[in-house]
Design a protein around this motif. Structure first.
Motif, mmCIF file in Angstrom:
data_model
loop_
_atom_site.group_PDB
_atom_site.id
_atom_site.type_symbol
_atom_site.label_atom_id
_atom_site.label_comp_id
_atom_site.label_asym_id
_atom_site.label_seq_id
_atom_site.Cartn_x
_atom_site.Cartn_y
_atom_site.Cartn_z
ATOM 1 N N ASN A 41 0.810 -1.215 0.000
ATOM 2 C CA ASN A 41 0.000 0.000 0.000
ATOM 3 C C ASN A 41 0.848 1.271 0.000
ATOM 4 O O ASN A 41 0.321 2.362 -0.131
ATOM 5 C CB ASN A 41 -0.936 0.007 1.217
ATOM 6 C CG ASN A 41 -0.203 0.048 2.555
ATOM 7 O OD1 ASN A 41 0.986 0.345 2.614
ATOM 8 N ND2 ASN A 41 -0.914 -0.236 3.628
ATOM 9 N N LYS A 45 -0.155 5.277 -0.794
ATOM 10 C CA LYS A 45 -0.253 6.278 0.275
ATOM 11 C C LYS A 45 0.694 7.459 0.056
ATOM 12 O O LYS A 45 0.436 8.561 0.500
ATOM 13 C CB LYS A 45 0.033 5.623 1.632
ATOM 14 C CG LYS A 45 -1.035 4.603 2.025
ATOM 15 C CD LYS A 45 -1.120 4.398 3.527
ATOM 16 C CE LYS A 45 0.144 3.863 4.120
ATOM 17 N NZ LYS A 45 0.046 3.773 5.585
ATOM 18 N N ASN A 70 8.457 -0.334 6.715
ATOM 19 C CA ASN A 70 8.133 -0.435 5.283
ATOM 20 C C ASN A 70 7.961 0.961 4.688
ATOM 21 O O ASN A 70 8.285 1.189 3.516
ATOM 22 C CB ASN A 70 6.816 -1.201 5.094
ATOM 23 C CG ASN A 70 6.899 -2.633 5.566
ATOM 24 O OD1 ASN A 70 7.932 -3.280 5.401
ATOM 25 N ND2 ASN A 70 5.829 -3.132 6.162
ATOM 26 N N GLY A 172 -4.314 3.287 9.951
ATOM 27 C CA GLY A 172 -5.701 3.323 9.490
ATOM 28 C C GLY A 172 -5.897 4.115 8.208
ATOM 29 O O GLY A 172 -7.025 4.254 7.726
ATOM 30 N N MET A 174 -4.892 3.389 5.070
ATOM 31 C CA MET A 174 -5.378 2.523 3.989
ATOM 32 C C MET A 174 -6.835 2.161 4.207
ATOM 33 O O MET A 174 -7.642 2.209 3.268
ATOM 34 C CB MET A 174 -4.526 1.250 3.916
ATOM 35 C CG MET A 174 -5.132 0.191 3.027
ATOM 36 S SD MET A 174 -4.057 -1.207 2.658
ATOM 37 C CE MET A 174 -3.641 -1.842 4.269
ATOM 38 N N ASP A 248 3.642 -11.270 5.796
ATOM 39 C CA ASP A 248 4.626 -10.720 6.741
ATOM 40 C C ASP A 248 4.050 -10.812 8.154
ATOM 41 O O ASP A 248 2.822 -10.778 8.330
ATOM 42 C CB ASP A 248 4.949 -9.266 6.389
ATOM 43 C CG ASP A 248 3.860 -8.315 6.861
ATOM 44 O OD1 ASP A 248 2.730 -8.379 6.331
ATOM 45 O OD2 ASP A 248 4.111 -7.536 7.796
ATOM 46 N N SER A 279 -1.204 -6.260 1.531
ATOM 47 C CA SER A 279 -0.562 -4.942 1.456
ATOM 48 C C SER A 279 0.961 -5.004 1.490
ATOM 49 O O SER A 279 1.623 -3.985 1.668
ATOM 50 C CB SER A 279 -1.095 -4.057 2.589
ATOM 51 O OG SER A 279 -1.172 -4.786 3.800
HETATM 52 C C1 LIG Z 1 2.087 0.208 6.417
HETATM 53 C C2 LIG Z 1 1.422 -1.098 6.229
HETATM 54 C C3 LIG Z 1 0.077 -1.331 6.611
HETATM 55 C C4 LIG Z 1 -0.732 -0.330 7.379
HETATM 56 O O1 LIG Z 1 -1.232 0.716 6.652
HETATM 57 P P1 LIG Z 1 -1.955 1.912 7.408
HETATM 58 O O2 LIG Z 1 -2.438 2.767 6.306
HETATM 59 O O3 LIG Z 1 -0.915 2.594 8.252
HETATM 60 O O4 LIG Z 1 -3.030 1.370 8.267
HETATM 61 C C5 LIG Z 1 -0.482 -2.553 6.319
HETATM 62 N N1 LIG Z 1 0.226 -3.525 5.717
HETATM 63 C C6 LIG Z 1 1.517 -3.353 5.372
HETATM 64 C C7 LIG Z 1 2.240 -4.477 4.769
HETATM 65 C C8 LIG Z 1 2.150 -2.144 5.622
HETATM 66 O O5 LIG Z 1 3.451 -2.000 5.290
#
Ligand SMILES: *Cc1c(COP(=O)(O)O)cnc(C)c1O
Length: 295
Positions: A41, A45, A70, A172, A174, A248, A279
């Motif tokens: 994601n 973002k 990440n 939150g 995403m 992961d 994600s």
């Molecule tokens: C950063 C991340 C998320 C969380 O995303 P948010 O928008 O911060 O909730 C979920 N999955 C992975 C693999 C991520 O790297």
């Protein structure tokens, strides 16, 4: 940049019955296949933040994260592709040896600045970085721009095929983007932090319009943020063996763990058409002892 990254996304099927007889086929949107560094994601973002930085003619990007973040790695990789200078402000003392995540970030040209935990909590930007000349992306890409970008995740599937969409939730952002992009679907967020009950408020702050068809589950953190149980690791190995899908241990392992539980406990309605957002985040598994995971 978009097309280059996005043509690798696939929708894979988890066959019925993997999580008990009640479970129908599940679709998995494989954002983990976008790029090993700009994983899942994170490009979605970051996109609108970086567009704004370009519009403001700021060529130095600063963001925040931990040693296995990440978000930090994706920021470094995106900045390199876009010809921007990047600095990662990293929580805690500089270690004798950098994590593989931070090494990769440095290889991509990111400068690292380590600050103590108190300053980190305040999101302090050291003055030698000339913060006024920089574009600062919030930790984890939280914010309206992050959610606007994340809404585009659902451009990569036929969303009307689904009754429910599930994703892991850290900040939150995403989750909020998926809610904003949904029509009638229920969006389910799996919180990967322990007792982070302000998450609903954080999500609502980014939700536009009247859409409220979402829920957040708080009981699948497997010990807390970036912690894991033996049960989680066994589950992730088993999932990989049976479906070929790697996860992961910080985010997507817990997501699928929660989904398995929801089917076993018959929490989801019969006939549910579920889309799971994979994600990414696989690089974070490097922090585990070698041999912990079979993939
Ligand atoms: C950063 C991340 C998320 C969380 O995303 P948010 O928008 O911060 O909730 C979920 N999955 C992975 C693999 C991520 O790297």
């Amino acid at each position: 940049m978009n097309d280059l990254l996005f043509n690798t996304i696939t929708i894979d099927k988890i066959p019925p019955g993997i999580f008990g007889t009640y479970q129908p086929a599940i679709d998995v949107l494989r954002l983990d296949k976008i790029d090993p560094l700009i994983s899942g994601n994170k490009w979605f973002k970051l996109q609108y933040f970086l567009d704004e930085a370009l519009a403001l003619k700021k060529n130095h990007i600063i963001s925040f994260g931990g040693a296995w973040s990440n978000h930090i790695l994706a920021t470094a990789a995106c900045c390199k592709r876009m010809g921007l200078h990047s600095t990662g402000i990293i929580r805690g003392e500089q270690p004798a040896e950098l994590s593989s995540t931070l090494k990769n970030a440095v290889d991509l040209g990111m400068e690292l600045v380590f600050i103590n935990r108190e300053d980190y909590r305040e999101k302090y930007v050291p003055t030698h970085l000339n913060p006024d000349d920089c574009y600062i992306i919030p930790e984890g890409g939280y914010g309206e721009k992050g959610a606007t970008g994340a809404a585009h995740i659902l451009d990569h599937c036929d969303k009307d095929e689904y009754s429910h969409v599930a994703c892991a939730a850290g900040t939150g952002t995403m989750l909020a983007g998926l809610i904003n992009a949904s029509d009638y679907q229920e969006i389910i967020g799996i919180s990967v932090l322990k007792n982070n009950y302000s998450l609903e408020t954080d999500v609502r702050a980014l939700v536009t319009g009247e859409k409220k068809n979402f829920r957040v589950l708080h009981d699948d953190h497997c010990g807390g943020y970036a912690k894991h149980s033996d049960e989680l690791i066994t589950f992730m190995n088993d999932l990989y063996e049976r479906t070929g899908i790697p996860t992961d241990f910080v985010y997507t392992g817990k997501l699928f763990f929660a989904i398995a539980r929801m089917f076993l406990e018959k929490i989801l309605p019969a006939g549910v058409k579920l889309l799971v957002i994979h994600s990414g985040g696989l690089q974070g598994n490097d922090s585990l002892k070698k041999g912990t995971l079979i993939f």
